[in-house]
Scaffold this active site. Structure first.
Site, PDB file in Angstrom:
ATOM      1  N   TYR A 107       3.408   6.058  11.428  1.00 54.50           N
ATOM      2  CA  TYR A 107       3.728   4.700  11.888  1.00 54.50           C
ATOM      3  C   TYR A 107       4.638   3.890  10.980  1.00 54.50           C
ATOM      4  O   TYR A 107       4.934   2.753  11.270  1.00 54.50           O
ATOM      5  CB  TYR A 107       2.436   3.925  12.164  1.00 54.50           C
ATOM      6  N   ARG A 154       0.858  -1.181   0.000  1.00 59.26           N
ATOM      7  CA  ARG A 154       0.000   0.000   0.000  1.00 59.26           C
ATOM      8  C   ARG A 154       0.893   1.229   0.000  1.00 59.26           C
ATOM      9  O   ARG A 154       1.420   1.631   1.041  1.00 59.26           O
ATOM     10  CB  ARG A 154      -0.874  -0.016   1.261  1.00 59.26           C
ATOM     11  N   HIS A 174      -3.574   4.739   4.427  1.00 58.56           N
ATOM     12  CA  HIS A 174      -4.657   3.743   4.423  1.00 58.56           C
ATOM     13  C   HIS A 174      -5.878   4.289   3.681  1.00 58.56           C
ATOM     14  O   HIS A 174      -6.410   3.661   2.772  1.00 58.56           O
ATOM     15  CB  HIS A 174      -5.028   3.362   5.851  1.00 58.56           C
TER      16      HIS A 174
HETATM   17  C1  LIG Z   1     -14.676  -5.516  10.993  1.00 61.36           C
HETATM   18  C2  LIG Z   1     -13.914  -4.261  10.794  1.00 61.36           C
HETATM   19  N1  LIG Z   1     -13.055  -3.862  11.747  1.00 61.36           N
HETATM   20  C3  LIG Z   1     -12.362  -2.725  11.620  1.00 61.36           C
HETATM   21  C4  LIG Z   1     -12.496  -1.940  10.510  1.00 61.36           C
HETATM   22  C5  LIG Z   1     -11.708  -0.637  10.365  1.00 61.36           C
HETATM   23  N2  LIG Z   1     -10.704  -0.816   9.340  1.00 61.36           N
HETATM   24  C6  LIG Z   1     -10.927  -0.422   8.074  1.00 61.36           C
HETATM   25  S1  LIG Z   1      -9.704  -0.894   7.055  1.00 61.36           S
HETATM   26  C7  LIG Z   1      -8.842  -1.630   8.299  1.00 61.36           C
HETATM   27  C8  LIG Z   1      -7.558  -2.314   8.007  1.00 61.36           C
HETATM   28  C9  LIG Z   1      -7.710  -3.355   6.954  1.00 61.36           C
HETATM   29  O1  LIG Z   1      -6.483  -3.868   6.614  1.00 61.36           O
HETATM   30  P1  LIG Z   1      -6.326  -4.968   5.494  1.00 61.36           P
HETATM   31  O2  LIG Z   1      -7.297  -6.066   5.731  1.00 61.36           O
HETATM   32  O3  LIG Z   1      -4.911  -5.345   5.435  1.00 61.36           O
HETATM   33  O4  LIG Z   1      -6.773  -4.251   4.157  1.00 61.36           O
HETATM   34  P2  LIG Z   1      -6.119  -2.988   3.465  1.00 61.36           P
HETATM   35  O5  LIG Z   1      -6.894  -1.793   3.924  1.00 61.36           O
HETATM   36  O6  LIG Z   1      -4.695  -2.947   3.852  1.00 61.36           O
HETATM   37  O7  LIG Z   1      -6.292  -3.183   1.996  1.00 61.36           O
HETATM   38  C10 LIG Z   1      -9.507  -1.489   9.502  1.00 61.36           C
HETATM   39  C11 LIG Z   1      -9.023  -1.984  10.797  1.00 61.36           C
HETATM   40  C12 LIG Z   1     -13.410  -2.383   9.537  1.00 61.36           C
HETATM   41  N3  LIG Z   1     -13.627  -1.688   8.406  1.00 61.36           N
HETATM   42  N4  LIG Z   1     -14.091  -3.530   9.696  1.00 61.36           N
END
Ligand SMILES: Cc1ncc(C[n+]2csc(CCOP(=O)(O)OP(=O)(O)O)c2C)c(N)n1
Ligand SMILES: Cc1ncc(C[n+]2csc(CCOP(=O)(O)OP(=O)(O)O)c2C)c(N)n1
Ligand SMILES: [Mg+2]
Ligand SMILES: [Mg+2]
Lengths: 326, 362, 326, 362
Positions: B274, B261, B265
């Site tokens: 971070y 990424r 985010h």
């Molecule tokens: C069940 C849930 N918990 C927390 C969140 C908040 N949140 C949104 S994106 C994220 C991180 C996701 O990381 P990853 O699965 O690696 O996907 P990426 O965004 O890196 O593509 C979090 C904690 C959420 N959307 N859904």
């Protein structure tokens, strides 16, 4: 026309709809060869094959989530959750997806699924097997919550729930699964959702209940009759959306209302009904609206569960109190 | 003591960071779909469009014209590779940043903008009308894909469901439950783990002690493979293998695509809090666009002039999408209520009518 | 004494309690170096180390379940759920275990845990980031639900929640996380749970609210004053158990009540309060109890979310209606 | 293409179905704890007690003196093996049928009866006072064990949490989430999968396409091993290895114990509906008691006379427990309310007082 118990009416409705709609698929834990721990799906796998009545791996959230996917892609999943005490993992998929699919996509994808679960106490079952938490689902936008209280309504309301184009949580009062039989014609006739069923006419007070508590509430009606109080008894049947018109019509006539449910009192569905009455029947109420409910405690293990469950006696006593207050 | 089961996880890369074909290719050559390198040009064009769109969306957010937006910067090979391998009738259950895959399948840029602009109509794709919309609750979409696959199998349709989940998402029980079901029922579904090394501020290493995320497939008894997610050819190849397997009735599989990424985010995040810049710079050297371009240039099917023309064309397309987005009037007040149910409950009708009245009264 | 915003008061309370009680452990997704997506845990990992402020893997049900285990074995877990829209996977562990541990074991094992989550709409956030589903938790026996509405109450109530020997769901109204600052002394003084806070005295009507809606409710109080209506404003603060004595005392004085909340109306916490009033304040009510709430719909995406949120205007209008009815 | 990770799952058995030591033992001999076979006698005695207790509990249920009861018939080696390997200060988070492990740790037979007799006081063990009580919602206990392990690690206590989950339970996301957390945080916890081949009516094969359940550990990057769960020595040995590893700070592990549910699922179940008698008979030949007894007899530390005496003694103990259970009066009405909170809310006090009054008024 067959004499069937409530649980058999469930089976009958499932079989009818499976026979008439190829897209209906019934699944869950132990629903197959075992026919469900309460036998609600007894014989269905034999009749319709393993593919239409499969046992799932043991995971409730999975059952809800796969149902959402199936429903969005052309099937009508009718899933069983073995006991309401194990339904909580489905909350996420139901509130986050099932109840949202239609509005989220402006109607492009929909979620015509039914989640069935036996609920309620009073059968001497182990810990977690006696839950009544219908209020959790009643607070979720986009989801109907339906509870039958007789074999006939189990048949008709389940058919209507399966046919409804939106998600339905269908809760079956297991305490009265086999407590009596009645004639139910297996003709595929559904009964209307979103509507109360008036089980007893009366003029002095309206008793509102659903599920297994209908039994005690009707008994209370009889007892009150003997004591000179004429009680109307309403089976709410659809817990969300509530048929408040129907309830109001009755309460405006009787001027009094007592609501009965087995679930904990605090933020139970009884609160919603009482709140609506406090707002909309204000001018007609002759006495306070009272609730006879479970306590705000965990359902005790079964040695003391009877103490927790609203009894006919508690209902009668509360009604007499209300009568005395007006 | 005896050994009762053994497993291995393979890693696949066709194009290295410089866009050069890997020396050690299976069968000594690229997959059939890359036989004619010109066939890859449309995919590359879409990768570029996706990236330019992404930059524009971020700019819109910065100027208050869009809500929080999840960038796809750096994921273009993974996303377009997924889209290119799928058939129209297959079904995608994405998370929230797979625009490259979705554009390939017909989702419009204005849909994306509407969604992040706070308008449900962004989810109402006219094409692909059966795909799931964006899914914010992490990993919940995996079960939708498994459910869709149940439907396809049951209805005897030769279709495959594809879902994408992040490295962070592989820690959710739903991810595992979906793979386990898919394995047990031999469902036509492909799970793609888009391992971009970060889940907001939490690095991949903190999510799990598993050396690879691909090995999570072993828990479900399904094939799992790791690919270079910045290698368009590797992603498309692995996807085609998995889709083919599923379509033949041989069941599900899982692909871990290793990418990065490069952005924050979302626009609500500040990644400098971070993570080290050096890490990002290192990752940038491996990013997918330049390596695909170099490969195509080396194959003689792409040049600087075409690139220039493409960028101009993309800019126009993006501007048109933005204009469409910005010219979309807000929905009528009824829209809050009208899609809740096919058969609207009386109480909801009352709430709607009162609300509409209040809005009209000002 | 520092001027702090609500979210800073949360941080301050966490830091105080960690400094004074070694068994307090703060964790969740992104709470560490990132300090939480709203910065509620900013600086804590730096101050107390990675072991006391760890980032967890991404799994909410896991966060709740590990908290139960930690709490039962000597720690005081204070876990963050990133947004209330992602809290649903915790429902199972909370209702099946957190709220039951003490009564199940007759007090042998207990569950002194706090689950913090930002909640509510109005900040232009994406889908699922604007939920107000406090009613789900308020229906779970054995669990306190606490919602502060000012920096001072955030500080005092969070300290009390951490120190409470039973599980608390602590919901933070993120719309007012940074909307204003007030002086809060960092002295470790807690504020009582299970108690309303009266924010404005009045004689004509009682307005009951909590969380971010306190803002609009107080504004409505000002506006009503100008229109000659004297409104008392109550911050419920602890959603379960409700301080019904406190609310009743006020409503018995004013004779009228309007309840305001952001959550969907059907089976929201407002229903419980209205139901209690319908029963216990029956003789004192001069007009119907009305609720100003979110609709029974999914919270719309943010372009229309303002339409969903109860506005000062809607509150004022409802109050004037109620005044006219009596 | 390259191989990026490889894994294997070992299977361990020390005593075969006839109680004979396996020819191919690690180091050519039994583990140290079995050096002196007499040391195993107390474990065997407990296995017998557990089985006789079990038969009695079923009889009580059949005569209406107990509620639904989950039998442990056939699981005695797994359960006692777990209990014997643990230290007092370790912490057990069981599911609902591990009486053998719990008796070893101090839980009383009357506690078990009270619990299934519908009385919360069955969960109020005086010993082991820190263990979790029975856990009915499948797999939720796995997270409690992981959380307990967080506490032990944080408090620098050399303690290990142990949890048991069924083959069915391994399909639940919570099981996986707990292992994943344990791996990522290197927690002192041991996950035991009690694979008794059935989850009520659903056979192991329908739960997952995974060839072994032990391989689910691979998803979490933690060691996983399969043992003969009817072999007391194998279970205890694997448990000791895992506990030692955890206590040393080397993190979690998972053990799949292969056993068989010889009974109905619970007294509310009728297994003849869904499984073949031949399968049960086949499994009965491998059951743990007779093989342990044969081994001890062959070692000269057990004989028929001792067996007879033991059975008489056990019967007495069981009868005493039943008497204690049957003589326990029902709790006072207040008990429904009094343990809900340390600080009882006013509204609950009112509910309590009214209820007590109504009960007293009759
Ligand atoms: C069940 C849930 N918990 C927390 C969140 C908040 N949140 C949104 S994106 C994220 C991180 C996701 O990381 P990853 O699965 O690696 O996907 P990426 O965004 O890196 O593509 C979090 C904690 C959420 N959307 N859904
Ligand atoms: C979450 C949950 N779902 C369903 C049930 C009902 N149920 C009780 S035991 C059981 C089967 C468990 O099988 P397994 O995990 O293999 O354990 P076993 O009983 O065989 O020891 C089921 C489905 C439950 N107790 N909890
Ligand atoms: Mg990621
Ligand atoms: Mg089993």
């Amino acid at each position: 026309m067959a004499e069937v118990a409530l649980v058999e009416a469930v089976t009958m409705a499932l079989a009818w709809e499976m026979a008439h709609d190829d897209t209906v698929v019934v699944f869950g834990e132990d629903v197959g060869i075992n026919g469900g721990v309460f036998r609600a799906t007894a014989g269905l796998q034999e009749k319709f094959g393993k593919e239409r009545v499969p046992d799932t791996p043991l995971a409730e959230n999975m059952i809800a989530g796969m149902s959402v996917g199936m429903a969005a892609q052309g099937l009508k999943p009718v899933a069983e959750i073995q006991f309401m005490g194990f339904i909580y993992p489905v909350v996420d998929q139901m509130i986050s997806h099932a109840g949202r699919m239609r509005t989220r996509t402006r109607g492009r994808l929909t979620c015509p699924m039914v989640l069935r679960a036996p609920y309620g106490g009073g059968i001497h079952a182990p810990e977690h097997h006696s839950e009544s938490t219908e209020a959790l689902f009643a607070h979720m936008p986009g989801i109907r919550v339906v509870i039958p209280s007789s074999p006939g309504r189990a048949y008709g309301l389940l058919l209507a729930s399966i046919r409804d184009p939106d998600p339905v949580v269908f809760l079956e009062p297991k305490r009265i699964y086999r407590s009596y039989k009645e004639e139910v014609e297996d003709d595929g006739e559904e009964l209307p959702l979103d509507m109360i069923y008036t089980l007893r006419d009366g003029t002095d007070i309206t008793l509102v209940a659903w599920g297994a508590m209908i039994k005690e509430t009707l008994e209370a009606g009889e007892e009150l009759e003997r004591q000179g109080v004429s009680a109307e008894v309403i089976d709410v049947a659809t817990i969300y959306p509530l048929d408040m018109e129907g309830i109001l019509e009755s309460v405006e006539r009787t001027g009094r209302c007592v609501i009965v449910h087995e679930a904990p009192r605090h933020c139970g569905v009884g609160a919603e009904i009482a709140a609506e009455l406090a707002e909309k029947a204000f001018m007609h109420l002759l006495a306070p609206v009272r609730r006879v409910t479970g306590f705000d405690t965990v359902m005790p293990l079964f040695r003391m569960e009877k103490q927790y469950m609203p009894s006919t006696k508690r209902i009668v006593k509360t009604v007499l109190d209300v009568m005395a207050e007006s | 003591m005896s050994v009762t089961a053994t497993f291995k996880i393979d890693y696949h890369q066709f194009l290295d960071e410089n866009g050069e074909a890997h020396s050690d290719l299976p069968g000594g050559k690229l997959p059939a779909f890359a036989d004619n390198p010109a066939d890859l040009v449309p995919l590359y064009r879409l990768m570029v469009l996706t990236r330019l769109f992404d930059a524009k969306a971020i700019a819109l957010q910065r100027t208050g014209k869009l809500g929080t937006y999840a960038s796809s910067l750096g994921h273009e090979a993974t996303h377009v590779g997924i889209g290119a391998a799928m058939r129209e009738e297959d079904c995608l259950a994405p998370m929230y940043r797979e625009y490259g895959a979705q554009f390939y399948r017909g989702v419009k840029m204005s849909d994306v903008l509407l969604y992040w602009g706070g308008d449900e109509r962004g989810n109402d794709f006219s094409v692909p009308s059966h795909d799931f919309s964006w899914c914010v609750p992490i990993a919940t979409q995996c079960l939708h894909a498994a459910g869709a696959a149940v439907a396809f199998k049951y209805l005897r349709q030769p279709r495959v469901a594809v879902t994408v989940v992040g490295d962070g998402g592989t820690s959710e029980g739903q991810f595992y439950e979906a793979m386990n079901l898919a394995g047990a029922w031999k469902l036509p579904v492909v799970f793609v783990v888009s391992n971009n090394q970060w889940a907001i501020s939490v690095p991949r290493s903190a999510q799990s002690a598993a050396q690879t995320l691909a090995q999570k497939a072993i828990a479900a008894g399904i094939p799992g493979v790791q690919v270079d997610g910045n290698d368009l050819i590797a992603v498309r190849w692995a996807m085609e293998e998995a889709l083919e397997r599923a379509r033949k009735g041989d069941g599900p599989s899982m692909i871990e695509a290793l990418t990065y990424r490069l952005s924050d985010h979302t626009t609500a995040d500040d990644a400098t809090r971070y993570r080290e810049n050096a890490e990002v710079e290192e990752a940038r050297r491996k990013e997918p666009l330049s390596r695909t371009r170099k490969f195509l240039e080396a194959q003689g099917v792409w040049d600087a002039k075409q690139q220039e023309a493409l960028e101009a064309e993309c800019a126009k397309q993006v501007d048109a999408a933005v204009a469409e987005y910005e010219n979309t009037p807000v929905q009528a007040p009824e829209a809050i209520f009208d899609y809740m149910f096919a058969n609207m409950p009386e109480s909801l009708k009352q709430q709607r009518d009162q609300h509409v009245k209040e809005m009209n009264d000002g």
